[in-house]
Design a protein around this motif. Structure first.
Motif, PDB file in Angstrom:
ATOM      1  N   GLY A 214       0.820  -1.200   0.000  1.00  0.00           N
ATOM      2  CA  GLY A 214       0.000   0.000   0.000  1.00  0.00           C
ATOM      3  C   GLY A 214       0.849   1.242   0.000  1.00  0.00           C
ATOM      4  O   GLY A 214       1.996   1.237  -0.425  1.00  0.00           O
ATOM      5  N   THR A 215       0.282   2.307   0.509  1.00  0.00           N
ATOM      6  CA  THR A 215       0.971   3.591   0.484  1.00  0.00           C
ATOM      7  C   THR A 215       1.585   3.956   1.837  1.00  0.00           C
ATOM      8  O   THR A 215       2.617   4.594   1.880  1.00  0.00           O
ATOM      9  CB  THR A 215      -0.003   4.683   0.072  1.00  0.00           C
ATOM     10  OG1 THR A 215      -1.125   4.666   0.969  1.00  0.00           O
ATOM     11  CG2 THR A 215      -0.517   4.457  -1.344  1.00  0.00           C
ATOM     12  N   GLU A 216       0.956   3.536   2.955  1.00  0.00           N
ATOM     13  CA  GLU A 216       1.474   3.881   4.277  1.00  0.00           C
ATOM     14  C   GLU A 216       1.349   2.679   5.208  1.00  0.00           C
ATOM     15  O   GLU A 216       0.339   1.967   5.212  1.00  0.00           O
ATOM     16  CB  GLU A 216       0.705   5.070   4.859  1.00  0.00           C
ATOM     17  CG  GLU A 216       0.897   6.360   4.085  1.00  0.00           C
ATOM     18  CD  GLU A 216       0.211   7.524   4.774  1.00  0.00           C
ATOM     19  OE1 GLU A 216      -0.109   7.383   5.970  1.00  0.00           O
ATOM     20  OE2 GLU A 216       0.003   8.554   4.115  1.00  0.00           O
ATOM     21  N   PHE A 217       2.384   2.479   6.019  1.00  0.00           N
ATOM     22  CA  PHE A 217       2.379   1.379   6.984  1.00  0.00           C
ATOM     23  C   PHE A 217       1.337   1.642   8.072  1.00  0.00           C
ATOM     24  O   PHE A 217       1.213   2.754   8.579  1.00  0.00           O
ATOM     25  CB  PHE A 217       3.765   1.233   7.618  1.00  0.00           C
ATOM     26  CG  PHE A 217       3.810   0.232   8.734  1.00  0.00           C
ATOM     27  CD1 PHE A 217       3.788  -1.124   8.457  1.00  0.00           C
ATOM     28  CD2 PHE A 217       3.839   0.656  10.053  1.00  0.00           C
ATOM     29  CE1 PHE A 217       3.820  -2.044   9.478  1.00  0.00           C
ATOM     30  CE2 PHE A 217       3.877  -0.258  11.084  1.00  0.00           C
ATOM     31  CZ  PHE A 217       3.864  -1.616  10.791  1.00  0.00           C
ATOM     32  N   MET A 218       0.570   0.559   8.439  1.00  0.00           N
ATOM     33  CA  MET A 218      -0.478   0.712   9.435  1.00  0.00           C
ATOM     34  C   MET A 218      -0.204  -0.112  10.696  1.00  0.00           C
ATOM     35  O   MET A 218      -0.216   0.426  11.797  1.00  0.00           O
ATOM     36  CB  MET A 218      -1.832   0.315   8.821  1.00  0.00           C
ATOM     37  CG  MET A 218      -3.033   0.559   9.714  1.00  0.00           C
ATOM     38  SD  MET A 218      -4.583   0.303   8.843  1.00  0.00           S
ATOM     39  CE  MET A 218      -4.378  -1.399   8.303  1.00  0.00           C
ATOM     40  N   GLU A 219       0.071  -1.421  10.546  1.00  0.00           N
ATOM     41  CA  GLU A 219       0.273  -2.254  11.734  1.00  0.00           C
ATOM     42  C   GLU A 219       0.938  -3.561  11.340  1.00  0.00           C
ATOM     43  O   GLU A 219       1.125  -3.865  10.153  1.00  0.00           O
ATOM     44  CB  GLU A 219      -1.069  -2.548  12.398  1.00  0.00           C
ATOM     45  CG  GLU A 219      -2.023  -3.337  11.522  1.00  0.00           C
ATOM     46  CD  GLU A 219      -3.357  -3.568  12.181  1.00  0.00           C
ATOM     47  OE1 GLU A 219      -3.539  -3.045  13.296  1.00  0.00           O
ATOM     48  OE2 GLU A 219      -4.209  -4.258  11.582  1.00  0.00           O
ATOM     49  N   LEU A 220       1.285  -4.363  12.366  1.00  0.00           N
ATOM     50  CA  LEU A 220       1.779  -5.718  12.182  1.00  0.00           C
ATOM     51  C   LEU A 220       0.725  -6.708  12.658  1.00  0.00           C
ATOM     52  O   LEU A 220      -0.018  -6.447  13.608  1.00  0.00           O
ATOM     53  CB  LEU A 220       3.069  -5.939  12.983  1.00  0.00           C
ATOM     54  CG  LEU A 220       4.331  -5.209  12.504  1.00  0.00           C
ATOM     55  CD1 LEU A 220       5.435  -5.367  13.523  1.00  0.00           C
ATOM     56  CD2 LEU A 220       4.780  -5.766  11.157  1.00  0.00           C
ATOM     57  N   ARG A 221       0.664  -7.848  11.997  1.00  0.00           N
ATOM     58  CA  ARG A 221      -0.229  -8.927  12.436  1.00  0.00           C
ATOM     59  C   ARG A 221       0.412 -10.258  12.079  1.00  0.00           C
ATOM     60  O   ARG A 221       1.392 -10.326  11.312  1.00  0.00           O
ATOM     61  CB  ARG A 221      -1.607  -8.787  11.813  1.00  0.00           C
ATOM     62  CG  ARG A 221      -1.623  -8.897  10.314  1.00  0.00           C
ATOM     63  CD  ARG A 221      -3.025  -9.146   9.799  1.00  0.00           C
ATOM     64  NE  ARG A 221      -3.036  -9.249   8.344  1.00  0.00           N
ATOM     65  CZ  ARG A 221      -2.681 -10.339   7.679  1.00  0.00           C
ATOM     66  NH1 ARG A 221      -2.246 -11.404   8.324  1.00  0.00           N
ATOM     67  NH2 ARG A 221      -2.708 -10.348   6.352  1.00  0.00           N
TER      68      ARG A 221
END
Length: 406
Positions: A214-221
């Motif tokens: 995507g365009t921006e990092f959000m979280e880890l899972r």
């Protein structure tokens, strides 16, 4: 009885005479009359001087008539740099072509660009040139254009004189005057994050979460079998002892409608800082931003008489320039006596066109208007556009404000 044809021939002879030519012709007649009436020894000299002046006028007239005939055959065309962008200096060239064998040594050229254009005082739209036989001459000057569709005021004046300034002929060119479309300039939209939402929900505006790049990092899972192995964060996996993948915030494609409501009140103010110019720049900037994002959008332009022009749905990198060309072609400055459509009918026309042309699904609608600078008009527009919100379209009103001068 005196033949009336004599007076017609005299009138035809003196028609192209300038004030200087009339003065020389009067002086010649005076010398001839003085020589005929005088009984002194100076009579022959007076007669000779008057005859010489008259002969000079006759010879100059024949030469001038040949040049005037050559002037009538001169071909004219304009060469203007494209594309034209508001506020950016542009060079206008008038190309004069002489297809005949008679040169024109003294040719005055007077052009009349659109009334809203400013021209450079160092290169005004007028010049005196020499047009050789079977030759071409250019007259160049610079103008600073204004956004919208403009036509040359005209006419183009071509004036020829003889060597002594005794005779003068003028040719007016009113046909095939150039029409130019001036594009609005774009403004930079600051900030890294999106200026527009990507997903609309009943509770408000949120951003879409998608797995993948995507365009921006959000979280880890934690990793799942259908995840791309390239998204594995090996450092986080080593730290936790489980495979962890990155989740990015990825933007979805928007569908946007931009409505430019060109009321006559939008054209008032100081040239370069009118509301319509700011609105056109906003449309151009927003279109360029949507084009870079890859969104789909459409431009609606409503002229002062209420005619609605709609562009096709635009998408792709080149859609920003297509939107600027559309605004330049359809935005025409009104005349002083043109009236604006009544607010009720105007609002209903805009709402009807949008309801008829917007596809199913949610569309973000930007309405750019000053609403005639009347609070009652805002209410009328709100009621008319409420039908769009009933179909789950999002409507945003943008009212441009300009600097006030006292």
């Amino acid at each position: 009885m005196i033949d009336s044809g004599i007076f017609e021939r005299i009138s035809e002879f003196i028609a192209p005479l300038t004030p200087r030519g009339h003065a020389i012709l009067f002086l010649s007649a005076s010398l001839l009359a003085a020589g005929l009436l005088s009984g002194s020894n100076a009579a022959p000299k007076l007669l000779a001087a008057g005859a010489a002046l008259f002969l000079l006028i006759v010879v100059e007239r024949e030469i001038f008539l040949a040049r005037a005939a050559a002037l009538s055959r001169v071909k004219v065309r304009w060469a203007i740099e494209h594309p034209l962008v508001e506020g950016r200096r542009v060079t206008v060239k008038i190309i004069l072509e002489n297809p005949g064998l008679i040169p024109i040594e003294h040719l005055e050229v007077y052009d009349t660009p659109p009334r809203l254009f400013r021209w450079d005082k160092s290169t005004p739209p007028r010049a005196v040139v020499v047009l050789p036989a079977l030759g071409v001459t250019e007259v160049s000057y610079s103008v600073i254009p204004v956004v919208g569709k403009h036509e040359w005021v005209g006419p183009l004046r071509l004036i020829v004189e003889d060597l002594f300034g005794f005779f003068r002929a003028e040719r007016l060119i009113e046909a095939e005057l150039p029409i130019v479309n001036v594009q609005p300039r774009t403004l930079d939209i600051p900030g890294r994050r999106s200026a527009l939402p990507t997903v609309l929900q009943p509770g408000g505006v949120t951003r879409l979460r998608r797995r993948g790049i995507g365009t921006e990092f959000m979280e880890l899972r934690e990793y799942s079998p259908d995840d791309d192995i390239r998204l594995v964060d090996w450092k986080a996996s080593a730290r936790t002892g489980r495979l962890m993948v990155k989740v990015f915030e990825q933007e979805s494609v928007l569908r946007v409608a931009i409505v430019l409501d060109a009321l006559t009140t939008m054209f008032r103010g100081v040239l370069g800082e009118t509301k319509i110019e700011y609105a056109a720049r906003l449309v151009a900037s927003l279109s360029e931003y949507l084009a870079r994002r890859g969104d789909t959008f459409r431009i609606y332009l409503v002229d002062p008489q209420g005619t609605v022009y709609a562009s096709p749905w635009l998408h792709g990198r080149a859609s920003g320039s297509a939107a600027r060309r559309f605004v330049a072609e359809k935005l025409a400055w009104p005349q002083a006596d043109e009236a604006t459509q009544p607010p009720q009918a105007r609002a209903e026309a805009i709402a009807s066109v949008l309801l008829r042309t917007l596809p199913r699904g949610k569309t973000i609608v930007f309405l750019i208007s000053d609403f005639g600078e009347e609070e009652e008009t805002v209410v009328i527009y709100a009621y008319a556009l409420a039908r769009l919100q009933a179909l789950r379209h999002e409507v945003y009103a943008v009212s441009p404000l300009t600097t006030l001068f006292e």
